[in-house]
Enzyme design. Structure first.
Site, PDB file in Angstrom:
ATOM      1  N   LYS A  85       0.816  -1.216   0.000  1.00  0.00           N
ATOM      2  CA  LYS A  85       0.000   0.000   0.000  1.00  0.00           C
ATOM      3  C   LYS A  85       0.850   1.268   0.000  1.00  0.00           C
ATOM      4  O   LYS A  85       0.335   2.353  -0.280  1.00  0.00           O
ATOM      5  CB  LYS A  85      -0.978   0.006   1.178  1.00  0.00           C
ATOM      6  CG  LYS A  85      -0.376   0.106   2.556  1.00  0.00           C
ATOM      7  CD  LYS A  85      -1.455  -0.037   3.625  1.00  0.00           C
ATOM      8  CE  LYS A  85      -0.905   0.039   5.036  1.00  0.00           C
ATOM      9  NZ  LYS A  85      -0.394   1.360   5.380  1.00  0.00           N
ATOM     10  N   ASP A  86       2.157   1.144   0.297  1.00  0.00           N
ATOM     11  CA  ASP A  86       3.054   2.297   0.252  1.00  0.00           C
ATOM     12  C   ASP A  86       3.660   2.512  -1.129  1.00  0.00           C
ATOM     13  O   ASP A  86       4.307   3.540  -1.370  1.00  0.00           O
ATOM     14  CB  ASP A  86       4.212   2.118   1.250  1.00  0.00           C
ATOM     15  CG  ASP A  86       3.753   2.131   2.698  1.00  0.00           C
ATOM     16  OD1 ASP A  86       2.694   2.729   2.972  1.00  0.00           O
ATOM     17  OD2 ASP A  86       4.444   1.546   3.540  1.00  0.00           O
ATOM     18  N   ARG A 133      -8.575   8.179   3.349  1.00  0.00           N
ATOM     19  CA  ARG A 133      -9.519   7.143   2.904  1.00  0.00           C
ATOM     20  C   ARG A 133     -10.381   6.667   4.070  1.00  0.00           C
ATOM     21  O   ARG A 133     -11.611   6.588   3.966  1.00  0.00           O
ATOM     22  CB  ARG A 133      -8.737   5.968   2.302  1.00  0.00           C
ATOM     23  CG  ARG A 133      -9.578   4.736   2.004  1.00  0.00           C
ATOM     24  CD  ARG A 133      -8.689   3.544   1.665  1.00  0.00           C
ATOM     25  NE  ARG A 133      -7.769   3.225   2.755  1.00  0.00           N
ATOM     26  CZ  ARG A 133      -8.083   2.496   3.820  1.00  0.00           C
ATOM     27  NH1 ARG A 133      -9.309   2.017   3.959  1.00  0.00           N
ATOM     28  NH2 ARG A 133      -7.185   2.240   4.757  1.00  0.00           N
ATOM     29  N   ARG A 134      -9.740   6.354   5.200  1.00  0.00           N
ATOM     30  CA  ARG A 134     -10.500   5.921   6.378  1.00  0.00           C
ATOM     31  C   ARG A 134     -11.372   7.052   6.898  1.00  0.00           C
ATOM     32  O   ARG A 134     -12.535   6.837   7.262  1.00  0.00           O
ATOM     33  CB  ARG A 134      -9.550   5.450   7.489  1.00  0.00           C
ATOM     34  CG  ARG A 134      -8.803   4.164   7.172  1.00  0.00           C
ATOM     35  CD  ARG A 134      -7.887   3.765   8.321  1.00  0.00           C
ATOM     36  NE  ARG A 134      -7.049   2.623   7.969  1.00  0.00           N
ATOM     37  CZ  ARG A 134      -5.739   2.573   8.110  1.00  0.00           C
ATOM     38  NH1 ARG A 134      -5.088   3.609   8.627  1.00  0.00           N
ATOM     39  NH2 ARG A 134      -5.057   1.501   7.765  1.00  0.00           N
ATOM     40  N   ARG A 151      -0.228  10.128  13.597  1.00  0.00           N
ATOM     41  CA  ARG A 151       0.887   9.586  12.828  1.00  0.00           C
ATOM     42  C   ARG A 151       1.810   8.811  13.748  1.00  0.00           C
ATOM     43  O   ARG A 151       1.677   8.833  14.959  1.00  0.00           O
ATOM     44  CB  ARG A 151       1.697  10.739  12.175  1.00  0.00           C
ATOM     45  CG  ARG A 151       1.035  11.453  11.001  1.00  0.00           C
ATOM     46  CD  ARG A 151       1.015  10.653   9.724  1.00  0.00           C
ATOM     47  NE  ARG A 151       2.299  10.027   9.419  1.00  0.00           N
ATOM     48  CZ  ARG A 151       3.329  10.640   8.840  1.00  0.00           C
ATOM     49  NH1 ARG A 151       3.233  11.915   8.525  1.00  0.00           N
ATOM     50  NH2 ARG A 151       4.443   9.986   8.582  1.00  0.00           N
ATOM     51  N   ARG A 157       1.285   4.605  17.820  1.00  0.00           N
ATOM     52  CA  ARG A 157      -0.141   4.949  17.692  1.00  0.00           C
ATOM     53  C   ARG A 157      -0.961   4.235  18.767  1.00  0.00           C
ATOM     54  O   ARG A 157      -1.906   4.814  19.313  1.00  0.00           O
ATOM     55  CB  ARG A 157      -0.659   4.560  16.300  1.00  0.00           C
ATOM     56  CG  ARG A 157      -0.136   5.461  15.206  1.00  0.00           C
ATOM     57  CD  ARG A 157      -0.869   5.232  13.910  1.00  0.00           C
ATOM     58  NE  ARG A 157       0.048   5.172  12.788  1.00  0.00           N
ATOM     59  CZ  ARG A 157      -0.321   5.022  11.529  1.00  0.00           C
ATOM     60  NH1 ARG A 157      -1.601   4.910  11.245  1.00  0.00           N
ATOM     61  NH2 ARG A 157       0.568   4.977  10.561  1.00  0.00           N
ATOM     62  N   CYS A 244      -1.643   8.732  -1.405  1.00  0.00           N
ATOM     63  CA  CYS A 244      -2.090   8.880  -0.017  1.00  0.00           C
ATOM     64  C   CYS A 244      -2.823  10.197   0.214  1.00  0.00           C
ATOM     65  O   CYS A 244      -3.474  10.369   1.238  1.00  0.00           O
ATOM     66  CB  CYS A 244      -0.892   8.767   0.932  1.00  0.00           C
ATOM     67  SG  CYS A 244       0.357  10.047   0.691  1.00  0.00           S
TER      68      CYS A 244
END
Length: 318
Positions: A85-86, A133-134, A151, A157, A244
């Site tokens: 995904k990166d 997106r979330r 972040r 986190r 992103c």
């Protein structure tokens, strides 16, 4: 014996998943009679340095891979383990994805104070996520939630959930599984509520396109069904020129034909995609199915563009 130097980010998750891939390669090399040993090289990326700004504001592509890819091109490392995904859509000349190992759970998940579910979070609850997106999908699902950026690495986190007044945080379930922290997950968020990021839960193992030894070695751990699904998702990403900084997601599933294999040409791919406005007021979703991953990615992008995705994307890029 070939010494293989493996490049990776230096976060706990990156090192853990790199170690897991090395173990897979060691076992596979032994089974195939390939003589090699491995050494890890930690590399700091731009995305690791800038932690006080949301990813969408940092901008640019390849925030977590550019420095690692340069090390590959310079011959400092022989392969790199990336979270798919990166990975930006555009491929770096001279480099290829040599393997896409079997995907781990691609869904997003919720970790909450008190172990309450998404529906049980109180009115106005503070939800932390670094993903537009979330955020867009959660605002569409629960407009009352207070979405704030969070972040840092996965472990930091989790600490911030306790120290910075969040009621809940959202993370990729795959990272928690790879770290052995699945017991922290309170709820897996269904894909029809929050469509995952392109490639979420999958790893991309990168090497130089002319390195025949590495290509052959990595090919022994490639997972055909995962590669098909991720290819379809990434084609969709490329057609929309996403990254992103865009609230965009896609999730493909490869259906195994009866009595067949998921890498068969007759394997049907089903894919859902979304594009949304950051405030969640507009959320466009579409579904496609078929057999060619590139065609499906194109079709899904075209359907969303017909709905008005280009206007949303143009506003965000502007």
């Amino acid at each position: 014996m070939r010494k293989v130097i493996v490049g990776t980010r230096q976060s706990a998750l990156a090192l853990t998943q790199t170690g897991q891939i090395i173990e897979q390669l060691k076992q596979s090399a032994e089974q195939h009679g390939i003589a090699c040993e491995f050494e890890i090289k930690k590399i700091v990326t731009k995305g690791d340095i800038i932690l006080d700004v949301t990813l969408s504001k940092v901008g640019g592509k390849g925030l977590f891979v550019k420095e690692i890819e340069q090390a590959l091109l310079d011959g400092e490392i022989d392969m790199a383990v990336h979270s798919m995904k990166d990975m930006p859509w555009e491929r770096q000349d001279g480099l290829i994805i040599g393997a896409t190992p079997e995907r781990v759970d691609p869904r997003d998940c919720l970790i909450t104070r008190g172990g309450v579910s998404l529906s049980e979070l109180p009115q106005g609850a503070k939800l932390g996520t670094s993903s537009l997106r979330r955020a867009a999908q959660m605002k569409a699902y629960r407009p009352d939630l207070q979405i704030e950026s969070i972040r840092g690495n996965i472990d930091s986190r989790l600490r911030k959930l306790e120290t910075e007044g969040f009621d809940a945080i959202m993370l990729a379930a795959a990272g928690l599984h790879r770290m052995g922290w699945a017991d922290r997950i309170v709820q897996y968020v269904p894909a029809d509520v929050c469509i995952p990021a392109v490639g979420q839960g999958a790893l991309g193992i990168e090497c130089r396109e002319g390195d025949r030894f590495m290509i052959d070695l990595l090919g022994t751990i490639d997972h055909a069904a995962t590669a098909l699904a991720v290819r379809a998702e990434r084609r969709f990403l490329g057609r929309l020129n996403g990254g992103c900084q865009i609230p965009l997601g896609a999730y493909a599933v490869v259906q195994q034909p009866e009595g067949g294999r998921t890498d068969s040409p007759s394997s049907r791919i089903e894919m859902t995609g979304m594009v949304g406005s950051p405030d969640g007021r507009e959320l466009l979703k579409e579904y496609v199915q078929g057999y060619d991953p590139d065609e499906l990615g194109d079709q899904l992008a075209a359907k969303l563009l017909e709905q008005g995705a280009e206007r949303i994307l143009a506003e965000l890029r502007g």
